[in-house]
Design a protein around this motif. Sequence first.
Motif, PDB file in Angstrom:
ATOM      1  N   ASN A  59       0.832  -1.205   0.000  1.00 18.80           N
ATOM      2  CA  ASN A  59       0.000   0.000   0.000  1.00 18.80           C
ATOM      3  C   ASN A  59       0.863   1.250   0.000  1.00 18.80           C
ATOM      4  N   THR A  61      -0.194   4.347   0.351  1.00 21.07           N
ATOM      5  CA  THR A  61      -1.241   5.275   0.788  1.00 21.07           C
ATOM      6  C   THR A  61      -0.894   5.819   2.168  1.00 21.07           C
ATOM      7  N   SER A  64      -4.182   3.755   4.771  1.00 25.60           N
ATOM      8  CA  SER A  64      -4.676   2.387   4.840  1.00 25.60           C
ATOM      9  C   SER A  64      -4.776   1.950   6.293  1.00 25.60           C
ATOM     10  N   SER A  97      -6.944   3.887  -0.317  1.00 24.08           N
ATOM     11  CA  SER A  97      -7.481   3.034   0.731  1.00 24.08           C
ATOM     12  C   SER A  97      -8.969   2.802   0.496  1.00 24.08           C
TER      13      SER A  97
END
Length: 317
Positions: A59, A61, A64, A97
Amino acid sequence: MAGNADIWFDHVAERNRSGKSKLRPVSDCPEDVINRLSSRRADVIGLTLDRPRIMGILNVTPDSFSDGGDLATVAAAVARAQAMGADADILDIGGESTRPGAEEVDVKEEIQRTAPVIRALRDAGVTTPISIDTRKSAVAEAALDAGADMVNDVSAFLFDPDLAQLVAERDVPVCLMHAKGRPETMQDDPRYDNVLFEVMDHLEERITFAEEAGIRRSRIITDPGIGFGKTLQHNVTLLRALALLHDLGLPVLLGVSRKRFIGTLARVEEARDRMPGSVAVALEGVVQGAHILRVHDVAETAQALRLQNALLKRDEA
């Protein structure tokens, strides 16, 4: 079962929408049913599905639920991917997410988070197949151009129907997941008359949509969407009957890693501390024939699979 020579069945549970079920011996089942349940699944990105495959979560992000913000730079993402490479069969890279309550990310921002990482992985010599975890056609196109190999769409083309056309044109594999509602509101009060049949009906409908868009059936993977618009009991019900998805005749991806229901059942608040419970559920999924495990804890899951393989007397153990 589902192409895995190490998992066998001699009875089939026949279910109806009232919730009743009965066991029938294989000898009493129609040939087409047995074929759906037992046939070898098509390879995915050059990977055979005669044994469980690990999809490592990457991920990129800031928000998340488990690892948001961990990979703030391209270099950090490349280093994590390289560390996963010894055990991961697929890397799943996401820039938005979709945890409960998450807000939509602008397309340009999502592309900027994901495409440079994919390109950097390929430039660094990482040859592990890459999946782009996105609901958006523009993001998927940029990722495929940068070196991704497949698409993982949690909305199953409901968010952006144009994504189906892209997948068909590029002839790449796609994972279609069941979700009830969008991340912003999906956990507000999810209800089902029969969660098993509603998930199956939804997946069948989205598979039909995909095929009508020109996507070959052999390119489609299914995912029951654990935690996406589902209560604790819905999740448990689906996991106990995960083998039901084999009646679709397609590969099954299971993504349960570090999710809230594991924390609830195990009484573990922090997502990062849910590895043991995540591995336990993943192994149960394998017993029911799951083909791909989407996980954060790649090395730990791989170790557990090796032990399970040994106990099942698989040759590679």
